[in-house]
Design a protein around this motif. Sequence first.
Motif, PDB file in Angstrom:
ATOM      1  N   LYS A  61       0.786  -1.068  -0.202  1.00  0.00           N
ATOM      2  CA  LYS A  61      -0.321  -0.528  -0.286  1.00  0.00           C
ATOM      3  C   LYS A  61       0.854   0.803  -0.654  1.00  0.00           C
ATOM      4  N   ASN A  62       1.904   1.228   1.307  1.00  0.00           N
ATOM      5  CA  ASN A  62       3.077   2.121   0.820  1.00  0.00           C
ATOM      6  C   ASN A  62       3.681   2.498  -0.567  1.00  0.00           C
ATOM      7  N   ASP A  63       3.436   1.541  -1.073  1.00  0.00           N
ATOM      8  CA  ASP A  63       4.412   1.589  -2.721  1.00  0.00           C
ATOM      9  C   ASP A  63       3.781   1.742  -3.482  1.00  0.00           C
ATOM     10  N   GLU A  64       2.032   1.436  -3.410  1.00  0.00           N
ATOM     11  CA  GLU A  64       1.650   1.779  -4.415  1.00  0.00           C
ATOM     12  C   GLU A  64       1.089   3.679  -4.555  1.00  0.00           C
ATOM     13  N   LEU A  65       1.256   3.674  -2.720  1.00  0.00           N
ATOM     14  CA  LEU A  65       0.249   5.719  -2.436  1.00  0.00           C
ATOM     15  C   LEU A  65       1.852   6.075  -2.969  1.00  0.00           C
ATOM     16  N   PHE A  66       3.096   5.782  -2.520  1.00  0.00           N
ATOM     17  CA  PHE A  66       4.164   6.583  -3.189  1.00  0.00           C
ATOM     18  C   PHE A  66       4.071   6.604  -4.698  1.00  0.00           C
ATOM     19  N   LYS A  67       4.101   5.933  -5.604  1.00  0.00           N
ATOM     20  CA  LYS A  67       3.499   5.351  -6.851  1.00  0.00           C
ATOM     21  C   LYS A  67       3.062   6.373  -7.537  1.00  0.00           C
ATOM     22  N   LEU A  68       0.938   6.952  -7.025  1.00  0.00           N
ATOM     23  CA  LEU A  68       0.270   7.944  -7.071  1.00  0.00           C
ATOM     24  C   LEU A  68       0.899   8.872  -6.419  1.00  0.00           C
ATOM     25  N   GLN A  69       1.424   9.640  -5.626  1.00  0.00           N
ATOM     26  CA  GLN A  69       1.374  10.687  -5.539  1.00  0.00           C
ATOM     27  C   GLN A  69       3.449  11.126  -6.416  1.00  0.00           C
ATOM     28  N   GLU A  70       3.782  10.097  -6.908  1.00  0.00           N
ATOM     29  CA  GLU A  70       4.366  10.554  -7.721  1.00  0.00           C
ATOM     30  C   GLU A  70       4.086  10.653  -9.521  1.00  0.00           C
ATOM     31  N   LEU A  71       3.382  10.365  -9.463  1.00  0.00           N
ATOM     32  CA  LEU A  71       1.914  10.137 -11.228  1.00  0.00           C
ATOM     33  C   LEU A  71       1.676  11.485 -10.726  1.00  0.00           C
ATOM     34  N   ARG A  72       0.944  11.800  -9.114  1.00  0.00           N
ATOM     35  CA  ARG A  72       0.180  13.223  -9.741  1.00  0.00           C
ATOM     36  C   ARG A  72       1.548  14.456  -9.290  1.00  0.00           C
ATOM     37  N   LYS A  73       2.961  14.284  -8.833  1.00  0.00           N
ATOM     38  CA  LYS A  73       3.539  15.566  -9.174  1.00  0.00           C
ATOM     39  C   LYS A  73       4.216  15.206 -10.480  1.00  0.00           C
ATOM     40  N   GLN A  74       3.866  14.153 -11.493  1.00  0.00           N
ATOM     41  CA  GLN A  74       4.072  14.769 -12.567  1.00  0.00           C
ATOM     42  C   GLN A  74       3.210  15.652 -13.008  1.00  0.00           C
TER      43      GLN A  74
END
Length: 117
Positions: A61-74
Amino acid sequence: KQWYQRRVAITAGEKKKKEELEGEMRAARIKLMDEMMKALEEQEEMLRKTEMMRREEEWRKNDELFKLQELRKQEEQRRADEHRKLEELAKQEEMKRRQIDWEIAQRVRGGGSCEEV
């Protein structure tokens, strides 16, 4: 004397039965303790596995959250870049419009016609 010998024989027999029963009870207690220890070990193993699964799920879940945050930043960066480009294009269009207006004004003042352009 016979009575005493019989009594001793009965007592010896009772003692032997008592010892056998005590041995059986001791064996039963040992078996029960072994079974309880085995059950506790199995329960402990299940708890370890459950805890590991919980940690893995948390990591996922933390990994998915991190990926989502990265996508949001991008996506935010892409939008900011697009906005800057649009603003730059608008500035360039405004500068071209002013340049054309200035050229038209220079020609009109100079007595030339707009058709010479």
